[in-house]
Design a protein around this motif. Structure first.
Motif, PDB file in Angstrom:
ATOM      1  N   ASP A 114       0.955  -1.209   0.080  1.00  0.00           N
ATOM      2  CA  ASP A 114      -0.092  -0.140   0.063  1.00  0.00           C
ATOM      3  C   ASP A 114       0.706   1.256  -0.077  1.00  0.00           C
ATOM      4  O   ASP A 114       0.282   2.328   0.418  1.00  0.00           O
ATOM      5  N   VAL A 116       3.883   3.541  -2.238  1.00  0.00           N
ATOM      6  CA  VAL A 116       4.459   3.700  -3.657  1.00  0.00           C
ATOM      7  C   VAL A 116       6.081   3.732  -3.236  1.00  0.00           C
ATOM      8  O   VAL A 116       6.622   4.772  -2.653  1.00  0.00           O
ATOM      9  N   ASP A 140      -0.177   9.079  -5.475  1.00  0.00           N
ATOM     10  CA  ASP A 140       0.124   7.807  -4.796  1.00  0.00           C
ATOM     11  C   ASP A 140      -1.127   6.952  -5.243  1.00  0.00           C
ATOM     12  O   ASP A 140      -1.146   5.706  -5.597  1.00  0.00           O
ATOM     13  N   LEU A 144      -1.284   3.376  -7.253  1.00  0.00           N
ATOM     14  CA  LEU A 144      -1.591   2.245  -6.585  1.00  0.00           C
ATOM     15  C   LEU A 144      -2.682   1.486  -7.326  1.00  0.00           C
ATOM     16  O   LEU A 144      -2.861   0.372  -7.420  1.00  0.00           O
TER      17      LEU A 144
END
Length: 315
Positions: A114, A116, A140, A144
């Motif tokens: 979870d 980056v 981010d 993701l």
């Protein structure tokens, strides 16, 4: 003179130019001469000239959103839908599409966390994201989400291959036991209904029927990772003939490319402790229910072969 090739990863400028191009197109297409004239006369607040807009068109073509048919430039239905978005949302959607279509290794490596890992992100992608999103948290979130989509796409492809590998392994089990007459009873039920909680129904050589859920893994050596739905976990818990069979692409010394192979199997009890639990009803009468989760488990937990018995083998 031929135009310079576009970079592998588009800049914010390219993405924004593609928006203006999309807005010029009609659903049934635009003639090339008319489109070129539009590029020279379109008002973009001095953001883009005709060369920039031509680069935007090439980006859309490379993304599979435009097709050229003779003198006609024809947009896809997806592009027509995207053209109705505000420019900032269009840019985000197009960048997301390009990143997930390219399915690069650096992006897939982020799917299991979870966080980056910015050291993996190519400089031009990071620059495009910084130009698109002021808040690093938004950058981010997009990365993701793209990583998870790529991961699911790869797992889906692996899953199809994995089911074929398990089908053949079940048939090999029956042939080796001289039970060729039972081969027709090996069934890929996922083709009929993928909500039964298992993918393959197969008898073993002892005459017992098994329900097999197939999971392909691309985890590093020594580990197994797979997604399991709440429905699959519920069926697994209640059905004593349910097993989870794990497959992986592995090298075969007789074949150049890796092939999907069965690497072992698990019972519900082998991974039950890793399943999430629903939180109790809390303040404000709010409650969540898990629907799907990703399991990571040591490869040492795998039981070898298939959960199929030979004739006269005790239960």
């Amino acid at each position: 003179m031929l135009p310079e090739p576009l970079p592998v990863h588009p800049s914010h400028r390219h993405l924004q130019a593609a928006f203006y191009v999309a807005r010029l197109l009609k659903p049934d297409g635009e003639l090339r001469p008319a489109l070129d004239r539009s590029y020279r006369s379109l008002a973009t607040g001095a953001l883009h000239d005709h060369r920039s807009l031509a680069e935007g068109e090439r980006l859309l073509s490379r993304a599979g959103l435009l097709a050229t048919r003779g003198d006609l430039v024809v947009p896809s239905d997806d592009l027509m839908a995207m053209a109705r978005l505000p420019v900032d949302t269009f840019v985000e959607a197009l960048l997301f599409r390009i990143l997930t279509d390219q399915r690069e290794v650096w992006l897939a490596q982020m799917a299991t966390t979870d966080e980056v890992r910015w050291e993996l992100v190519p400089f031009d992608v990071a620059t495009a994201l910084a130009s698109t999103f002021e808040d690093v948290r938004e950058r981010d979130a997009l990365l993701l989400a793209a990583a998870r989509k790529v991961d699911l796409q790869v797992l889906q492809e692996f899953g199809d291959e994995g089911e074929q590998a398990v089908l053949e392994a079940c048939r090999t089990h029956l042939r080796s036991a001289g039970m060729q007459h039972m081969l027709a009873d090996v069934a890929q039920v996922s083709l009929i209904d993928d909500t039964l909680g298992y993918d393959i129904a197969s008898p073993d050589a002892a005459g017992q029927r098994h329900r097999l859920e197939v999971k392909a893994t691309s985890a590093p050596p020594g580990w197994v990772e797979f997604f399991i739905s709440r429905n699959e976990a519920t069926v697994a818990e209640r059905d004593p003939r349910w097993s989870l069979v794990v497959t992986r692409r592995e090298r075969d010394p007789t074949i150049t490319e890796p092939v999907m192979q069965v690497v072992g199997w698990l019972t519900h009890g082998d991974f039950a402790q890793a399943l999430p639990t629903d939180p109790p009803l809390g303040r404000g009468q709010l409650r969540g229910r898990w629907a799907s989760c990703r399991i990571t488990i040591s490869a040492q937990c795998l039981r070898p072969g298939l959960p199929l018995k030979q004739p006269n083998e005790p239960s």
